[in-house]
Design a protein around this motif. Structure first.
Motif, PDB file in Angstrom:
ATOM      1  N   THR A 113     -76.781 -25.929 -32.906  1.00  0.00           N
ATOM      2  CA  THR A 113     -76.642 -26.023 -34.350  1.00  0.00           C
ATOM      3  C   THR A 113     -75.483 -25.148 -34.804  1.00  0.00           C
ATOM      4  OG1 THR A 113     -78.088 -24.140 -34.818  1.00  0.00           O
ATOM      5  CG2 THR A 113     -79.159 -26.311 -34.614  1.00  0.00           C
ATOM      6  N   VAL A 114     -75.037 -25.378 -36.022  1.00  0.00           N
ATOM      7  CA  VAL A 114     -73.979 -24.564 -36.610  1.00  0.00           C
ATOM      8  C   VAL A 114     -74.429 -23.105 -36.673  1.00  0.00           C
ATOM      9  CG1 VAL A 114     -72.704 -24.131 -38.760  1.00  0.00           C
ATOM     10  CG2 VAL A 114     -72.956 -26.465 -37.905  1.00  0.00           C
ATOM     11  N   LYS A 115     -75.670 -22.895 -37.077  1.00  0.00           N
ATOM     12  CA  LYS A 115     -76.208 -21.529 -37.181  1.00  0.00           C
ATOM     13  C   LYS A 115     -76.193 -20.831 -35.816  1.00  0.00           C
ATOM     14  CE  LYS A 115     -79.492 -20.704 -39.984  1.00  0.00           C
ATOM     15  NZ  LYS A 115     -80.174 -20.055 -41.015  1.00  0.00           N
ATOM     16  N   GLU A 116     -76.643 -21.530 -34.771  1.00  0.00           N
ATOM     17  CA  GLU A 116     -76.646 -20.944 -33.425  1.00  0.00           C
ATOM     18  C   GLU A 116     -75.226 -20.639 -32.944  1.00  0.00           C
ATOM     19  OE1 GLU A 116     -80.696 -23.169 -31.765  1.00  0.00           O
ATOM     20  OE2 GLU A 116     -78.737 -23.771 -31.000  1.00  0.00           O
ATOM     21  N   ALA A 117     -74.300 -21.541 -33.219  1.00  0.00           N
ATOM     22  CA  ALA A 117     -72.908 -21.337 -32.791  1.00  0.00           C
ATOM     23  C   ALA A 117     -72.298 -20.136 -33.508  1.00  0.00           C
ATOM     24  CB  ALA A 117     -72.082 -22.589 -33.062  1.00  0.00           C
ATOM     25  N   ALA A 118     -72.542 -20.023 -34.808  1.00  0.00           N
ATOM     26  CA  ALA A 118     -72.011 -18.896 -35.581  1.00  0.00           C
ATOM     27  C   ALA A 118     -72.564 -17.577 -35.058  1.00  0.00           C
ATOM     28  CB  ALA A 118     -72.349 -19.075 -37.064  1.00  0.00           C
ATOM     29  N   ARG A 119     -73.842 -17.549 -34.786  1.00  0.00           N
ATOM     30  CA  ARG A 119     -74.475 -16.340 -34.267  1.00  0.00           C
ATOM     31  C   ARG A 119     -73.912 -15.987 -32.882  1.00  0.00           C
ATOM     32  NH1 ARG A 119     -79.791 -16.884 -35.872  1.00  0.00           N
ATOM     33  NH2 ARG A 119     -79.997 -18.544 -34.356  1.00  0.00           N
ATOM     34  N   ALA A 120     -73.688 -16.993 -32.050  1.00  0.00           N
ATOM     35  CA  ALA A 120     -73.215 -16.766 -30.676  1.00  0.00           C
ATOM     36  C   ALA A 120     -71.841 -16.100 -30.622  1.00  0.00           C
ATOM     37  CB  ALA A 120     -73.180 -18.087 -29.908  1.00  0.00           C
ATOM     38  N   VAL A 121     -70.972 -16.418 -31.588  1.00  0.00           N
ATOM     39  CA  VAL A 121     -69.619 -15.839 -31.568  1.00  0.00           C
ATOM     40  C   VAL A 121     -69.397 -14.822 -32.687  1.00  0.00           C
ATOM     41  CG1 VAL A 121     -68.501 -17.688 -30.278  1.00  0.00           C
ATOM     42  CG2 VAL A 121     -68.677 -17.876 -32.760  1.00  0.00           C
ATOM     43  N   GLY A 122     -70.448 -14.551 -33.466  1.00  0.00           N
ATOM     44  CA  GLY A 122     -70.370 -13.507 -34.481  1.00  0.00           C
ATOM     45  C   GLY A 122     -69.477 -13.810 -35.667  1.00  0.00           C
ATOM     46  N   VAL A 123     -69.538 -15.059 -36.144  1.00  0.00           N
ATOM     47  CA  VAL A 123     -68.754 -15.441 -37.325  1.00  0.00           C
ATOM     48  C   VAL A 123     -69.671 -16.097 -38.352  1.00  0.00           C
ATOM     49  CG1 VAL A 123     -66.611 -15.748 -36.011  1.00  0.00           C
ATOM     50  CG2 VAL A 123     -68.115 -17.721 -36.402  1.00  0.00           C
ATOM     51  N   GLU A 124     -69.151 -16.259 -39.569  1.00  0.00           N
ATOM     52  CA  GLU A 124     -69.923 -16.954 -40.599  1.00  0.00           C
ATOM     53  C   GLU A 124     -69.968 -18.448 -40.267  1.00  0.00           C
ATOM     54  OE1 GLU A 124     -66.616 -17.733 -44.007  1.00  0.00           O
ATOM     55  OE2 GLU A 124     -67.222 -15.653 -43.722  1.00  0.00           O
ATOM     56  N   GLU A 125     -70.975 -19.126 -40.779  1.00  0.00           N
ATOM     57  CA  GLU A 125     -71.166 -20.545 -40.478  1.00  0.00           C
ATOM     58  C   GLU A 125     -69.973 -21.402 -40.904  1.00  0.00           C
ATOM     59  OE1 GLU A 125     -75.010 -22.083 -41.642  1.00  0.00           O
ATOM     60  OE2 GLU A 125     -76.007 -20.255 -40.936  1.00  0.00           O
ATOM     61  N   GLY A 126     -69.245 -20.968 -41.916  1.00  0.00           N
ATOM     62  CA  GLY A 126     -68.075 -21.713 -42.385  1.00  0.00           C
ATOM     63  C   GLY A 126     -66.926 -21.751 -41.384  1.00  0.00           C
ATOM     64  N   LYS A 127     -66.971 -20.897 -40.376  1.00  0.00           N
ATOM     65  CA  LYS A 127     -65.933 -20.883 -39.330  1.00  0.00           C
ATOM     66  C   LYS A 127     -66.264 -21.840 -38.181  1.00  0.00           C
ATOM     67  CE  LYS A 127     -62.717 -17.849 -40.329  1.00  0.00           C
ATOM     68  NZ  LYS A 127     -61.348 -18.314 -40.532  1.00  0.00           N
ATOM     69  N   ILE A 128     -67.440 -22.453 -38.247  1.00  0.00           N
ATOM     70  CA  ILE A 128     -67.852 -23.418 -37.236  1.00  0.00           C
ATOM     71  C   ILE A 128     -67.540 -24.818 -37.760  1.00  0.00           C
ATOM     72  CG2 ILE A 128     -69.787 -24.328 -35.891  1.00  0.00           C
ATOM     73  CD1 ILE A 128     -69.067 -21.364 -35.250  1.00  0.00           C
ATOM     74  N   VAL A 129     -66.943 -25.649 -36.908  1.00  0.00           N
ATOM     75  CA  VAL A 129     -66.669 -27.032 -37.305  1.00  0.00           C
ATOM     76  C   VAL A 129     -67.429 -27.972 -36.383  1.00  0.00           C
ATOM     77  CG1 VAL A 129     -64.390 -26.475 -38.214  1.00  0.00           C
ATOM     78  CG2 VAL A 129     -64.586 -27.289 -35.855  1.00  0.00           C
ATOM     79  N   LYS A 130     -67.647 -29.166 -36.887  1.00  0.00           N
ATOM     80  CA  LYS A 130     -68.282 -30.183 -36.060  1.00  0.00           C
ATOM     81  C   LYS A 130     -67.361 -31.396 -35.997  1.00  0.00           C
ATOM     82  CE  LYS A 130     -71.272 -31.056 -40.049  1.00  0.00           C
ATOM     83  NZ  LYS A 130     -72.638 -30.936 -40.548  1.00  0.00           N
ATOM     84  N   THR A 131     -67.353 -32.039 -34.847  1.00  0.00           N
ATOM     85  CA  THR A 131     -66.579 -33.259 -34.648  1.00  0.00           C
ATOM     86  C   THR A 131     -67.587 -34.393 -34.594  1.00  0.00           C
ATOM     87  OG1 THR A 131     -64.902 -32.038 -33.400  1.00  0.00           O
ATOM     88  CG2 THR A 131     -64.924 -34.434 -33.155  1.00  0.00           C
ATOM     89  N   LEU A 132     -67.559 -35.226 -35.613  1.00  0.00           N
ATOM     90  CA  LEU A 132     -68.526 -36.314 -35.744  1.00  0.00           C
ATOM     91  C   LEU A 132     -67.877 -37.634 -35.380  1.00  0.00           C
ATOM     92  CD1 LEU A 132     -70.075 -35.212 -39.158  1.00  0.00           C
ATOM     93  CD2 LEU A 132     -70.966 -34.780 -36.857  1.00  0.00           C
TER      94      LEU A 132
END
Length: 134
Positions: free
Chosen positions: A21-40
């Motif tokens: 999830t976006v939340k898990e990815a943000a937590r894993a690299v220590g950034v805010e969720e807005g720095k995570i992107v998804k490719t749909l």
């Protein structure tokens, strides 16, 4: 299907735990969720396309006249599983113009244990993604 080398476009970060999830990815690299992107990956008529958007944003499929590709279609068309799809693909890729103001973001790195840290503008400069207003 031949894959493009992700290392040519950014830093592949390998993770000890899977991120789905976006939340898990943000937590894993220590950034805010807005720095995570998804490719749909979507299907528009008979054509497959990919859209890169901020993880906190929703893609307006009705506006695009498209439907989400099934997990099997995503795997068949890209060679990657849903959730791990990177922003560099062998199908047409469009990137939300809003992302071009970010110095870097994190997207799918090919599987649940990887993320790709990349500069959105580089994808456009290198002709890998076309900027669009989403």
């Amino acid at each position: 299907m031949s894959r493009i080398s992700l290392e040519d476009f950014g830093e592949v970060i390998r993770l000890a735990e899977p991120v789905r999830t976006v939340k898990e990815a943000a937590r894993a690299v220590g950034v805010e969720e807005g720095k995570i992107v998804k490719t749909l990956v979507v299907k528009c008529g008979g054509e497959f396309k990919a859209y890169i958007i901020r993880g906190t944003k929703k893609l307006d499929l009705k506006k695009l006249g498209c439907s989400m590709a099934t997990p099997q279609e995503v795997l068949n068309m890209t060679g990657y599983p849903v959730g791990g799809v990177p922003p560099v693909l062998n199908i047409p890729v469009y990137i939300d113009i809003d992302l071009l103001k970010d110095e870097y973001v994190y997207g799918g790195g090919g599987d649940d244990y990887s993320l790709l840290k990349f500069q959105p503008r580089v994808l456009v400069e290198r002709g890998v993604a076309k900027p669009v207003e989403l």
